[in-house]
Enzyme design. Structure first.
Site, PDB file in Angstrom:
ATOM      1  N   HIS A 132       0.542   4.111  -2.806  1.00 30.40           N
ATOM      2  CA  HIS A 132       0.189   5.503  -2.489  1.00 30.40           C
ATOM      3  C   HIS A 132       1.298   6.488  -2.841  1.00 30.40           C
ATOM      4  O   HIS A 132       1.028   7.654  -3.106  1.00 30.40           O
ATOM      5  CB  HIS A 132      -0.222   5.637  -1.020  1.00 30.40           C
ATOM      6  CG  HIS A 132      -1.626   5.212  -0.783  1.00 30.40           C
ATOM      7  ND1 HIS A 132      -2.401   5.694   0.237  1.00 30.40           N
ATOM      8  CD2 HIS A 132      -2.420   4.347  -1.464  1.00 30.40           C
ATOM      9  CE1 HIS A 132      -3.605   5.129   0.184  1.00 30.40           C
ATOM     10  NE2 HIS A 132      -3.640   4.305  -0.829  1.00 30.40           N
ATOM     11  N   TRP A 138     -10.535  -8.507   2.640  1.00 29.50           N
ATOM     12  CA  TRP A 138     -11.302  -8.823   1.431  1.00 29.50           C
ATOM     13  C   TRP A 138     -11.340 -10.329   1.171  1.00 29.50           C
ATOM     14  O   TRP A 138     -12.233 -10.817   0.497  1.00 29.50           O
ATOM     15  CB  TRP A 138     -10.687  -8.128   0.220  1.00 29.50           C
ATOM     16  CG  TRP A 138     -10.785  -6.642   0.174  1.00 29.50           C
ATOM     17  CD1 TRP A 138     -11.751  -5.928  -0.507  1.00 29.50           C
ATOM     18  CD2 TRP A 138      -9.918  -5.662   0.765  1.00 29.50           C
ATOM     19  NE1 TRP A 138     -11.512  -4.582  -0.361  1.00 29.50           N
ATOM     20  CE2 TRP A 138     -10.415  -4.384   0.406  1.00 29.50           C
ATOM     21  CE3 TRP A 138      -8.775  -5.729   1.561  1.00 29.50           C
ATOM     22  CZ2 TRP A 138      -9.802  -3.192   0.814  1.00 29.50           C
ATOM     23  CZ3 TRP A 138      -8.172  -4.546   1.977  1.00 29.50           C
ATOM     24  CH2 TRP A 138      -8.682  -3.304   1.610  1.00 29.50           C
ATOM     25  N   ARG A 149       0.826  -1.209   0.000  1.00 33.29           N
ATOM     26  CA  ARG A 149       0.000   0.000   0.000  1.00 33.29           C
ATOM     27  C   ARG A 149       0.863   1.264   0.000  1.00 33.29           C
ATOM     28  O   ARG A 149       0.536   2.251  -0.672  1.00 33.29           O
ATOM     29  CB  ARG A 149      -0.934  -0.018   1.220  1.00 33.29           C
ATOM     30  CG  ARG A 149      -1.935   1.101   1.202  1.00 33.29           C
ATOM     31  CD  ARG A 149      -3.107   0.864   2.141  1.00 33.29           C
ATOM     32  NE  ARG A 149      -4.235   1.668   1.707  1.00 33.29           N
ATOM     33  CZ  ARG A 149      -4.759   2.662   2.421  1.00 33.29           C
ATOM     34  NH1 ARG A 149      -4.298   2.940   3.614  1.00 33.29           N
ATOM     35  NH2 ARG A 149      -5.774   3.358   1.941  1.00 33.29           N
TER      36      ARG A 149
HETATM   37 FE1  DDH Z   1      -6.393  -0.168  -1.504  1.00 35.13          FE
HETATM   38  N1  DDH Z   1      -7.305   0.352   0.242  1.00 35.13           N
HETATM   39  N2  DDH Z   1      -7.667   1.036  -2.532  1.00 35.13           N
HETATM   40  N3  DDH Z   1      -5.384  -0.572  -3.225  1.00 35.13           N
HETATM   41  N4  DDH Z   1      -5.086  -1.259  -0.439  1.00 35.13           N
HETATM   42  C1  DDH Z   1      -7.011  -0.115   1.497  1.00 35.13           C
HETATM   43  C2  DDH Z   1      -6.069  -1.069   1.807  1.00 35.13           C
HETATM   44  C3  DDH Z   1      -5.188  -1.609   0.882  1.00 35.13           C
HETATM   45  C4  DDH Z   1      -8.691   1.770  -2.009  1.00 35.13           C
HETATM   46  C5  DDH Z   1      -8.953   1.971  -0.654  1.00 35.13           C
HETATM   47  C6  DDH Z   1      -8.331   1.262   0.367  1.00 35.13           C
HETATM   48  C7  DDH Z   1      -5.716  -0.111  -4.459  1.00 35.13           C
HETATM   49  C8  DDH Z   1      -6.895   0.546  -4.810  1.00 35.13           C
HETATM   50  C9  DDH Z   1      -7.778   1.100  -3.907  1.00 35.13           C
HETATM   51  C10 DDH Z   1      -4.049  -1.981  -0.973  1.00 35.13           C
HETATM   52  C11 DDH Z   1      -3.555  -1.897  -2.275  1.00 35.13           C
HETATM   53  C12 DDH Z   1      -4.179  -1.225  -3.311  1.00 35.13           C
HETATM   54  C13 DDH Z   1      -7.869   0.515   2.457  1.00 35.13           C
HETATM   55  C14 DDH Z   1      -7.847   0.276   3.950  1.00 35.13           C
HETATM   56  C15 DDH Z   1      -8.695   1.371   1.759  1.00 35.13           C
HETATM   57  C16 DDH Z   1      -9.790   2.250   2.321  1.00 35.13           C
HETATM   58  C17 DDH Z   1      -6.768   1.092   4.640  1.00 35.13           C
HETATM   59  C18 DDH Z   1      -6.762   0.888   6.130  1.00 35.13           C
HETATM   60  O1  DDH Z   1      -7.833   1.042   6.735  1.00 35.13           O
HETATM   61  O2  DDH Z   1      -5.685   0.601   6.682  1.00 35.13           O
HETATM   62  C19 DDH Z   1      -9.507   2.331  -3.080  1.00 35.13           C
HETATM   63  C20 DDH Z   1     -10.710   3.218  -2.889  1.00 35.13           C
HETATM   64  C21 DDH Z   1      -8.948   1.885  -4.246  1.00 35.13           C
HETATM   65  C22 DDH Z   1      -9.476   2.115  -5.624  1.00 35.13           C
HETATM   66  O3  DDH Z   1     -10.493   2.881  -5.758  1.00 35.13           O
HETATM   67  C23 DDH Z   1      -9.099   1.503  -6.673  1.00 35.13           C
HETATM   68  C24 DDH Z   1      -4.678  -0.434  -5.394  1.00 35.13           C
HETATM   69  C25 DDH Z   1      -4.686  -0.039  -6.881  1.00 35.13           C
HETATM   70  C26 DDH Z   1      -3.710  -1.120  -4.677  1.00 35.13           C
HETATM   71  C27 DDH Z   1      -2.399  -1.668  -5.156  1.00 35.13           C
HETATM   72  O4  DDH Z   1      -1.559  -2.043  -4.407  1.00 35.13           O
HETATM   73  C28 DDH Z   1      -2.097  -1.768  -6.588  1.00 35.13           C
HETATM   74  C29 DDH Z   1      -3.487  -2.855   0.042  1.00 35.13           C
HETATM   75  C30 DDH Z   1      -2.361  -3.864  -0.177  1.00 35.13           C
HETATM   76  C31 DDH Z   1      -4.217  -2.627   1.211  1.00 35.13           C
HETATM   77  C32 DDH Z   1      -4.057  -3.313   2.566  1.00 35.13           C
HETATM   78  C33 DDH Z   1      -3.214  -2.481   3.501  1.00 35.13           C
HETATM   79  C34 DDH Z   1      -3.062  -3.088   4.872  1.00 35.13           C
HETATM   80  O5  DDH Z   1      -2.570  -2.368   5.744  1.00 35.13           O
HETATM   81  O6  DDH Z   1      -3.429  -4.250   5.093  1.00 35.13           O
END
Ligand code: DDH
Length: 288
Positions: free
Chosen positions: A47, A186, A43
């Site tokens: 970001h 998920w 993540r």
């Molecule tokens: Fe995500 N993401 N993401 N995400 N994401 C969250 C957690 C993780 C969105 C929202 C959230 C991608 C796209 C989107 C990962 C990877 C990727 C969380 C929760 C939210 C909210 C955070 C928390 O509470 O700690 C949204 C909206 C989108 C979208 O609209 C497409 C993408 C493209 C990626 C990527 O890696 C390519 C990962 C991994 C996590 C889990 C993190 C954790 O600490 O566990």
């Protein structure tokens, strides 16, 4: 005697496979969530990159401006200070690596070590000062719909297929109420890169969670798994849905598409001249 002397080592050229291995060594962490820092590192890498805007060529992984406020305090980045702090010992052991390279490399290590595809990686990112940070609002808002998803990802230069492919990263990790307000994982294997996100989306019956928190979905049967409104949209949108179906049926196809899209994500806004060396790292279990 050979007139050609061996190439002298270039000062400061890092052994990136060694840095890869050092990051791999710290991934397992029994005090953290599901036992791995892999999801939160993934993540962080996302970001750091996902702020890119193609029209102005601003944002992206070059710069690592999330080290500084206000970007570190943007709501979307809540909780990522843990990931940055956990990588500090690796930075201290390899002072020549930039934070921007370190964070993007940590994304590659995490995906590969958690069983995902090989992600080609190119070093050479340079850190920037806070002034180079982009304004808040460039990362997706989980409460919105397909228009928003397209606005955000088209801005970076992605298409519908790539949007769905990248979303499969939600096979990993979980939502934390204290970070985002949302709650839960998920999939049932949040430390493994699989096409499970797409399978769950298609196969489970999703209902709105009854709670005081933000709107999200839970699986009707067990209530253990979750989907964000932006995840659910992938099922409803007629251009996104076929890719959900294809990736659920064919993990290899998703691995290939995900590897290309994640590599592209990490290259956004990084100046390149085409002669850079592209690394394909060995997983730690391939090195024995
Ligand atoms: Fe995500 N993401 N993401 N995400 N994401 C969250 C957690 C993780 C969105 C929202 C959230 C991608 C796209 C989107 C990962 C990877 C990727 C969380 C929760 C939210 C909210 C955070 C928390 O509470 O700690 C949204 C909206 C989108 C979208 O609209 C497409 C993408 C493209 C990626 C990527 O890696 C390519 C990962 C991994 C996590 C889990 C993190 C954790 O600490 O566990």
């Amino acid at each position: 005697f050979s007139p050609v002397s061996p190439k002298p080592p270039v000062h400061g050229e890092l052994n990136y496979q060694k840095v890869y291995n050092q990051i791999a060594d710290i991934l397992e962490d029994n005090d953290w969530d599901d036992g791995s820092l892999g999801p939160i590192f993934t993540r962080l890498a996302w970001h750091a990159s996902g702020t890119y805007d193609k029209a102005t060529n601003t944002g992206g992984s070059n710069g690592a401006t999330m080290r500084f406020a206000p970007e570190s305090e943007h709501a979307a980045n809540a909780g990522l200070s843990v990931a940055r702090a956990k990588l500090e010992p690796i930075k201290a052991a390899n002072p020549e690596i930039t934070y921007s390279d370190l964070w993007s490399l940590a994304g590659v290590v995490s995906i590969q070590e958690m069983g995902g595809p090989t992600i080609p990686w190119i070093p050479g990112r340079r850190d920037a000062e806070a002034i180079a940070a982009t304004p808040d609002g460039r990362l997706p808002d989980a409460t919105l719909g397909s228009k928003h998803l397209r606005d955000i990802f088209y801005r970076m230069g992605f298409d519908d297929r790539e949007i769905v492919a990248l979303s499969g990263a939600h096979a990993l990790g979980r939502c934390h109420p204290k970070n985002s307000g949302f709650d839960g994982p998920w999939t049932t294997s949040p430390t493994l890169v699989t096409n499970g996100y797409f399978k769950e989306l298609l196969e489970k019956k999703w209902v709105e969670k009854k709670w005081k928190g933000p709107k999200q979905y839970v699986d009707k049967e067990t209530g253990d798994l979750m989907m964000l409104p932006t995840d659910f949209v992938l099922l409803q949108d007629k251009s996104f849905r076929p890719w959900v179906e294809k990736y659920a049926a064919d993990e290899k196809l998703w691995f290939n598409d995900f590897a290309s899209a994640f590599h592209k994500l990490q290259e956004l806004g990084v100046p390149r001249n085409g002669s850079e060396k592209v690394y394909h790292f060995k997983r730690t279990d391939e090195q024995q």
